[in-house]
Design an enzyme around this catalytic site. Structure first.
Site, PDB file in Angstrom:
ATOM      1  N   CYS A 113     -43.729  -0.174  28.061  1.00 17.56           N
ATOM      2  CA  CYS A 113     -43.558  -1.607  28.362  1.00 17.56           C
ATOM      3  C   CYS A 113     -44.893  -2.346  28.550  1.00 17.56           C
ATOM      4  CB  CYS A 113     -42.679  -1.799  29.588  1.00 17.56           C
ATOM      5  SG  CYS A 113     -41.057  -1.058  29.393  1.00 17.56           S
ATOM      6  N   HIS A 246     -44.033  -8.976  32.266  1.00 15.37           N
ATOM      7  CA  HIS A 246     -43.090  -8.108  31.557  1.00 15.37           C
ATOM      8  C   HIS A 246     -41.698  -8.368  32.138  1.00 15.37           C
ATOM      9  CE1 HIS A 246     -40.928  -4.835  29.962  1.00 15.37           C
ATOM     10  NE2 HIS A 246     -40.931  -4.112  31.070  1.00 15.37           N
ATOM     11  N   ASN A 276     -34.570  -6.163  29.033  1.00 18.19           N
ATOM     12  CA  ASN A 276     -35.914  -5.592  28.964  1.00 18.19           C
ATOM     13  C   ASN A 276     -36.170  -5.140  27.524  1.00 18.19           C
ATOM     14  OD1 ASN A 276     -38.212  -4.022  29.109  1.00 18.19           O
ATOM     15  ND2 ASN A 276     -37.580  -2.915  30.951  1.00 18.19           N
TER      16      ASN A 276
HETATM   17  N1  ACO Z   1     -23.188  -0.850  37.246  1.00 21.72           N
HETATM   18  C1  ACO Z   1     -22.610  -0.625  38.445  1.00 21.72           C
HETATM   19  N2  ACO Z   1     -23.123   0.232  39.348  1.00 21.72           N
HETATM   20  C2  ACO Z   1     -24.265   0.866  39.028  1.00 21.72           C
HETATM   21  C3  ACO Z   1     -24.906   0.691  37.788  1.00 21.72           C
HETATM   22  C4  ACO Z   1     -24.324  -0.212  36.885  1.00 21.72           C
HETATM   23  N3  ACO Z   1     -24.870  -0.465  35.681  1.00 21.72           N
HETATM   24  N4  ACO Z   1     -26.016   1.454  37.764  1.00 21.72           N
HETATM   25  C5  ACO Z   1     -26.067   2.095  38.940  1.00 21.72           C
HETATM   26  N5  ACO Z   1     -25.013   1.756  39.699  1.00 21.72           N
HETATM   27  C6  ACO Z   1     -24.680   2.194  41.030  1.00 21.72           C
HETATM   28  C7  ACO Z   1     -25.323   3.507  41.420  1.00 21.72           C
HETATM   29  O1  ACO Z   1     -24.605   4.603  40.940  1.00 21.72           O
HETATM   30  C8  ACO Z   1     -25.318   3.408  42.930  1.00 21.72           C
HETATM   31  O2  ACO Z   1     -24.030   3.779  43.384  1.00 21.72           O
HETATM   32  P1  ACO Z   1     -23.846   4.611  44.728  1.00 21.72           P
HETATM   33  O3  ACO Z   1     -24.431   3.763  45.815  1.00 21.72           O
HETATM   34  O4  ACO Z   1     -22.371   4.792  44.825  1.00 21.72           O
HETATM   35  O5  ACO Z   1     -24.611   5.888  44.529  1.00 21.72           O
HETATM   36  C9  ACO Z   1     -25.508   1.924  43.204  1.00 21.72           C
HETATM   37  O6  ACO Z   1     -25.174   1.259  41.977  1.00 21.72           O
HETATM   38  C10 ACO Z   1     -26.912   1.560  43.619  1.00 21.72           C
HETATM   39  O7  ACO Z   1     -27.824   2.209  42.745  1.00 21.72           O
HETATM   40  P2  ACO Z   1     -29.363   2.039  42.894  1.00 21.72           P
HETATM   41  O8  ACO Z   1     -30.040   2.818  41.804  1.00 21.72           O
HETATM   42  O9  ACO Z   1     -29.787   2.298  44.306  1.00 21.72           O
HETATM   43  O10 ACO Z   1     -29.512   0.469  42.623  1.00 21.72           O
HETATM   44  P3  ACO Z   1     -30.792  -0.431  42.679  1.00 21.72           P
HETATM   45  O11 ACO Z   1     -30.560  -1.554  43.593  1.00 21.72           O
HETATM   46  O12 ACO Z   1     -32.038   0.383  42.882  1.00 21.72           O
HETATM   47  O13 ACO Z   1     -30.854  -1.018  41.223  1.00 21.72           O
HETATM   48  C11 ACO Z   1     -32.029  -0.731  39.159  1.00 21.72           C
HETATM   49  C12 ACO Z   1     -31.002  -0.135  40.122  1.00 21.72           C
HETATM   50  C13 ACO Z   1     -31.526  -2.067  38.656  1.00 21.72           C
HETATM   51  C14 ACO Z   1     -32.190   0.234  38.001  1.00 21.72           C
HETATM   52  C15 ACO Z   1     -33.357  -0.915  39.921  1.00 21.72           C
HETATM   53  O14 ACO Z   1     -33.740   0.267  40.562  1.00 21.72           O
HETATM   54  C16 ACO Z   1     -34.457  -1.330  38.997  1.00 21.72           C
HETATM   55  O15 ACO Z   1     -34.458  -2.408  38.453  1.00 21.72           O
HETATM   56  N6  ACO Z   1     -35.468  -0.492  38.819  1.00 21.72           N
HETATM   57  C17 ACO Z   1     -36.514  -0.766  37.887  1.00 21.72           C
HETATM   58  C18 ACO Z   1     -36.148  -0.070  36.636  1.00 21.72           C
HETATM   59  C19 ACO Z   1     -36.611  -0.779  35.419  1.00 21.72           C
HETATM   60  O16 ACO Z   1     -36.838  -1.959  35.373  1.00 21.72           O
HETATM   61  N7  ACO Z   1     -36.721   0.012  34.407  1.00 21.72           N
HETATM   62  C20 ACO Z   1     -37.061  -0.514  33.141  1.00 21.72           C
HETATM   63  C21 ACO Z   1     -38.099   0.279  32.502  1.00 21.72           C
HETATM   64  S1  ACO Z   1     -39.568   0.251  33.404  1.00 21.72           S
HETATM   65  C22 ACO Z   1     -40.174  -1.211  33.233  1.00 21.72           C
HETATM   66  O17 ACO Z   1     -39.904  -1.902  32.311  1.00 21.72           O
HETATM   67  C23 ACO Z   1     -41.077  -1.624  34.302  1.00 21.72           C
END
Ligand code: ACO
Length: 319
Positions: A113, A246, A276
């Site tokens: 990214c 980004h 993204n």
């Molecule tokens: N729909 C519904 N529920 C979901 C989904 C979904 N798509 N995905 C995960 N969940 C659930 C999980 O299973 C979890 O359930 P549980 O509590 O019963 O175990 C709950 O939602 C919370 O999950 P978390 O992973 O704690 O959620 P979080 O608030 O951290 O959000 C996310 C997850 C959006 C991925 C966040 O961590 C994030 O944005 N991280 C950055 C990742 C990113 O941007 N990656 C892209 C590549 S890197 C880059 O470009 C910088």
């Protein structure tokens, strides 16, 4: 001598995949995706549409906007995580599709990214040193090909697209500084770890990610990289007219802007419409803000990115 962006272009595949479409594919909801990421929809490449095809459309638009001919391009640096093939590079395939014969160097950059930031910083070194006159710098991705569409934790986050800029020699300030970093000890946190051996894929070819670790790391290093760029140019955060981050997640974007003291009115966001798009996200957002007239001559613009590796960086420029 400086290097200066004289044309931008972007391209998004026609097919749109909304959060509601995803509700029918995995156990998710429009509400969850919007709240956690800010994403509403993303574009998906058609079958057979490759990273070089998206790059071609974006590049043609950037070359048109620059008012030059494809043949005037003497350097192509293309950032992608989803190349057309193992080799040759997607940059060489793009050079051929643009009809450039006997051209200068063309090569790919793999910094996930942060790819466009790395590519732009590299092109700046070629152009500002006088080694090349007109560089085409591209970010292009078909992430839909490396997503596991049954994994709700990753498939809702990404989209396909391409963005491009033409960078040329200039006596007037353009790119003022670039700041690149990597920390390879995080290589397993965000990866598509598969490889090809003996004609077969070994390991997972899909994206795997520790979302929370990525989130925290992204906010920390993006704030540091942008601050580094501001300090290196003896500026204050209030001198920045536009921050082009980004587009991974609206919460990462808002947290970074808040830490920097840059109001959201000065931040270009497209993550709601594009998801993204990895290496394509920064040039896509830049092109949109240039074409709708938000970015004006002489304004101070900071581009920033973070991605797998981890890699991260920022480029500060005078438009
Ligand atoms: N729909 C519904 N529920 C979901 C989904 C979904 N798509 N995905 C995960 N969940 C659930 C999980 O299973 C979890 O359930 P549980 O509590 O019963 O175990 C709950 O939602 C919370 O999950 P978390 O992973 O704690 O959620 P979080 O608030 O951290 O959000 C996310 C997850 C959006 C991925 C966040 O961590 C994030 O944005 N991280 C950055 C990742 C990113 O941007 N990656 C892209 C590549 S890197 C880059 O470009 C910088």
């Amino acid at each position: 001598m400086y290097s200066k962006i004289i044309g931008t272009g972007s391209y998004l595949p026609e097919k749109i995949l909304t959060n509601h479409d995803l509700e029918r594919m995995v156990d998710t909801s429009d509400e969850w995706i919007r709240e956690r990421t800010g994403i509403v929809q993303r574009h998906i490449a058609a079958d057979g549409q490759m990273a070089s095809d998206l790059a071609l459309e974006a590049s043609r638009r950037a070359i048109d906007a620059a008012g030059i001919q494809a043949q005037d391009i003497d350097l192509i640096i293309l950032a992608t995580t989803t190349p057309d093939m193992i080799f040759p590079s997607t940059a060489c395939i793009l050079q051929d599709k643009l009809g450039i014969s006997g051209g200068g160097p063309a090569f790919d950059v793999q910094a996930v990214c942060s790819g466009f930031i790395y590519a732009l910083a590299t092109a700046d070194m070629f152009v500002s040193s006088g080694k090349c006159r007109n560089a085409l710098v591209v970010g292009t991705e078909v992430y839909s090909r490396i997503l596991d569409w049954t994994d709700r934790t990753t498939c809702v986050l990404f989209g396909d697209g391409a963005g491009a800029v033409v960078l040329t020699q200039s006596n007037q300030p353009g790119i003022l500084s670039s700041h690149l970093h990597a920390s390879g000890s995080y290589n397993k946190v965000l990866a598509a770890p598969g490889n090809i051996c003996g004609g077969k894929i070994q390991g997972s070819p899909f994206i795997t990610m520790e979302g929370n670790t990525v989130f925290k790391f992204a906010v920390k290093v993006l704030e540091e990289a942008v601050s580094e760029a501001i300090t290196a140019n003896n500026l204050q955060a209030s001198d920045i007219d536009w921050l082009i981050p980004h587009q991974a997640n609206i919460r990462i974007i808002k947290s970074t802007a808040k830490k920097l003291g840059i109001p959201m009115e000065k931040v270009v966001t497209t993550v709601d419409q594009h998801g993204n798009t990895s290496a394509a996200s920064v040039p896509l957002a830049l092109d949109i803000a240039v074409r709708d007239g938000r970015i004006k001559s002489d304004q101070c613009v900071v581009l920033e990115g973070v991605g797998g590796g981890f890699t991260w960086g920022a480029v500060l420029l005078r438009w």
